[in-house]
Design a protein around this motif. Sequence first.
Motif, PDB file in Angstrom:
ATOM      1  N   LEU A  51      14.652 -24.782  23.060  1.00  0.00           N
ATOM      2  CA  LEU A  51      14.237 -26.042  23.091  1.00  0.00           C
ATOM      3  C   LEU A  51      13.349 -26.698  22.046  1.00  0.00           C
ATOM      4  N   GLN A  52      12.445 -25.982  21.720  1.00  0.00           N
ATOM      5  CA  GLN A  52      11.358 -26.551  20.653  1.00  0.00           C
ATOM      6  C   GLN A  52      12.245 -26.959  19.426  1.00  0.00           C
ATOM      7  N   THR A  53      13.164 -26.147  19.054  1.00  0.00           N
ATOM      8  CA  THR A  53      14.016 -26.425  17.967  1.00  0.00           C
ATOM      9  C   THR A  53      15.080 -27.597  18.006  1.00  0.00           C
ATOM     10  N   ALA A  54      15.436 -27.827  19.106  1.00  0.00           N
ATOM     11  CA  ALA A  54      16.310 -28.886  19.309  1.00  0.00           C
ATOM     12  C   ALA A  54      15.511 -30.098  19.496  1.00  0.00           C
ATOM     13  N   ILE A  55      14.274 -30.103  20.173  1.00  0.00           N
ATOM     14  CA  ILE A  55      13.617 -31.363  20.171  1.00  0.00           C
ATOM     15  C   ILE A  55      12.960 -31.765  18.475  1.00  0.00           C
ATOM     16  N   GLU A  56      12.628 -30.773  17.846  1.00  0.00           N
ATOM     17  CA  GLU A  56      12.138 -31.000  16.447  1.00  0.00           C
ATOM     18  C   GLU A  56      13.076 -31.377  15.493  1.00  0.00           C
ATOM     19  N   THR A  57      14.312 -31.158  15.863  1.00  0.00           N
ATOM     20  CA  THR A  57      15.600 -31.464  14.844  1.00  0.00           C
ATOM     21  C   THR A  57      16.363 -32.449  15.474  1.00  0.00           C
ATOM     22  N   GLU A  58      16.187 -33.096  16.432  1.00  0.00           N
ATOM     23  CA  GLU A  58      17.074 -34.298  17.202  1.00  0.00           C
ATOM     24  C   GLU A  58      16.586 -35.553  16.355  1.00  0.00           C
ATOM     25  N   PRO A  59      17.646 -36.183  15.680  1.00  0.00           N
ATOM     26  CA  PRO A  59      17.458 -37.357  14.800  1.00  0.00           C
ATOM     27  C   PRO A  59      17.186 -38.711  15.793  1.00  0.00           C
ATOM     28  N   SER A  60      17.909 -38.557  16.956  1.00  0.00           N
ATOM     29  CA  SER A  60      17.780 -39.934  17.788  1.00  0.00           C
ATOM     30  C   SER A  60      16.431 -40.032  18.636  1.00  0.00           C
ATOM     31  N   LEU A  61      15.541 -38.924  18.438  1.00  0.00           N
ATOM     32  CA  LEU A  61      14.515 -39.116  19.248  1.00  0.00           C
ATOM     33  C   LEU A  61      13.223 -39.466  18.275  1.00  0.00           C
ATOM     34  N   ASP A  62      12.600 -40.460  18.639  1.00  0.00           N
ATOM     35  CA  ASP A  62      11.434 -40.691  17.529  1.00  0.00           C
ATOM     36  C   ASP A  62      10.137 -39.663  17.651  1.00  0.00           C
ATOM     37  N   LYS A 100      12.952 -34.341  31.348  1.00  0.00           N
ATOM     38  CA  LYS A 100      14.359 -34.936  31.718  1.00  0.00           C
ATOM     39  C   LYS A 100      14.231 -36.554  31.806  1.00  0.00           C
ATOM     40  N   GLY A 101      12.867 -37.257  31.801  1.00  0.00           N
ATOM     41  CA  GLY A 101      12.559 -38.390  31.607  1.00  0.00           C
ATOM     42  C   GLY A 101      12.899 -38.965  30.030  1.00  0.00           C
ATOM     43  N   ILE A 102      11.996 -37.934  29.334  1.00  0.00           N
ATOM     44  CA  ILE A 102      11.917 -38.386  27.728  1.00  0.00           C
ATOM     45  C   ILE A 102      13.468 -38.418  27.231  1.00  0.00           C
ATOM     46  N   PHE A 103      14.034 -37.280  27.704  1.00  0.00           N
ATOM     47  CA  PHE A 103      15.494 -37.247  27.204  1.00  0.00           C
ATOM     48  C   PHE A 103      16.479 -38.016  27.813  1.00  0.00           C
ATOM     49  N   SER A 104      16.488 -38.844  28.692  1.00  0.00           N
ATOM     50  CA  SER A 104      17.021 -39.912  29.518  1.00  0.00           C
ATOM     51  C   SER A 104      17.821 -40.765  28.429  1.00  0.00           C
ATOM     52  N   SER A 105      17.168 -41.127  27.413  1.00  0.00           N
ATOM     53  CA  SER A 105      17.606 -42.239  26.500  1.00  0.00           C
ATOM     54  C   SER A 105      18.584 -41.692  25.652  1.00  0.00           C
ATOM     55  N   LEU A 106      18.670 -40.512  25.561  1.00  0.00           N
ATOM     56  CA  LEU A 106      19.566 -39.835  24.384  1.00  0.00           C
ATOM     57  C   LEU A 106      21.035 -40.223  24.907  1.00  0.00           C
ATOM     58  N   HIS A 107      22.035 -40.021  23.899  1.00  0.00           N
ATOM     59  CA  HIS A 107      23.440 -40.400  24.161  1.00  0.00           C
ATOM     60  C   HIS A 107      23.898 -39.048  24.624  1.00  0.00           C
ATOM     61  N   MET A 108      25.072 -39.213  25.381  1.00  0.00           N
ATOM     62  CA  MET A 108      25.760 -37.886  25.871  1.00  0.00           C
ATOM     63  C   MET A 108      26.169 -36.548  24.811  1.00  0.00           C
ATOM     64  N   ALA A 110      24.278 -36.186  21.822  1.00  0.00           N
ATOM     65  CA  ALA A 110      23.247 -35.688  21.030  1.00  0.00           C
ATOM     66  C   ALA A 110      23.084 -34.186  21.353  1.00  0.00           C
ATOM     67  N   THR A 111      22.649 -33.748  20.191  1.00  0.00           N
ATOM     68  CA  THR A 111      22.635 -32.138  20.285  1.00  0.00           C
ATOM     69  C   THR A 111      21.646 -31.742  21.151  1.00  0.00           C
ATOM     70  N   LEU A 112      20.501 -32.455  21.358  1.00  0.00           N
ATOM     71  CA  LEU A 112      19.269 -32.347  22.174  1.00  0.00           C
ATOM     72  C   LEU A 112      19.722 -32.274  23.587  1.00  0.00           C
ATOM     73  N   PHE A 113      20.580 -33.461  24.069  1.00  0.00           N
ATOM     74  CA  PHE A 113      21.136 -33.772  25.376  1.00  0.00           C
ATOM     75  C   PHE A 113      21.876 -32.468  25.956  1.00  0.00           C
ATOM     76  N   LEU A 114      22.728 -32.033  24.893  1.00  0.00           N
ATOM     77  CA  LEU A 114      23.608 -30.962  24.940  1.00  0.00           C
ATOM     78  C   LEU A 114      22.655 -29.636  25.169  1.00  0.00           C
ATOM     79  N   ALA A 115      21.764 -29.466  24.505  1.00  0.00           N
ATOM     80  CA  ALA A 115      21.055 -28.365  24.693  1.00  0.00           C
ATOM     81  C   ALA A 115      20.048 -28.323  25.829  1.00  0.00           C
ATOM     82  N   TRP A 116      19.530 -29.527  26.282  1.00  0.00           N
ATOM     83  CA  TRP A 116      18.970 -29.635  27.368  1.00  0.00           C
ATOM     84  C   TRP A 116      19.937 -29.393  28.978  1.00  0.00           C
ATOM     85  N   ASN A 117      21.098 -29.940  28.819  1.00  0.00           N
ATOM     86  CA  ASN A 117      21.910 -29.722  29.900  1.00  0.00           C
ATOM     87  C   ASN A 117      22.062 -28.007  30.113  1.00  0.00           C
ATOM     88  N   LYS A 118      22.081 -27.479  28.940  1.00  0.00           N
ATOM     89  CA  LYS A 118      22.617 -25.726  29.065  1.00  0.00           C
ATOM     90  C   LYS A 118      21.176 -25.226  29.412  1.00  0.00           C
TER      91      LYS A 118
END
Length: 130
Positions: A51-62, A100-108, A110-118
């Motif tokens: 999860l940490q890696t997915a957050i740090e590398t997600e380009p669509s998350l400011d 969940k709230g922070i990631f709600s703005s990601l498009h479906m 997005a790598t982080l969105f997919l990782a989060w759902n898993k």
Amino acid sequence: MPDHSISISGNATGNIIQSSTVKGNVSAAINELPASKDSEQPGIKELLIQLQTAIETEPSLDDKKKLKALKQVEVLAKAAEIPQEGEKKEQAEDALTMLKGIFSSLHMGATLFLAWNKLKPMLSQLFGLE
């Protein structure tokens, strides 16, 4: 002639330092957790590293949202020390809700969105939140 110089305040440096501090705190909290005993089944430590890696590398998350999300990963890591204890369980549930709230703005896609759902169902199960 008018002065067209640009002044940069301490915020740029402050944000970099804050980001480094938060990342270091998250890594330290995760590293305190025991590794999974089953190489086929990830434990809480491995899930939080993913999860940490997915957050740090997600380009669509400011950067601001990344820091907020990483702080919640730190909460999860600290709660994982005693995951079934009432207060820790509640902290974990709150952190998962915040993520969940922070990631709600990601498009479906997005790598982080997919990782989060898993990862979310597995994290919820480890904290007994299902």
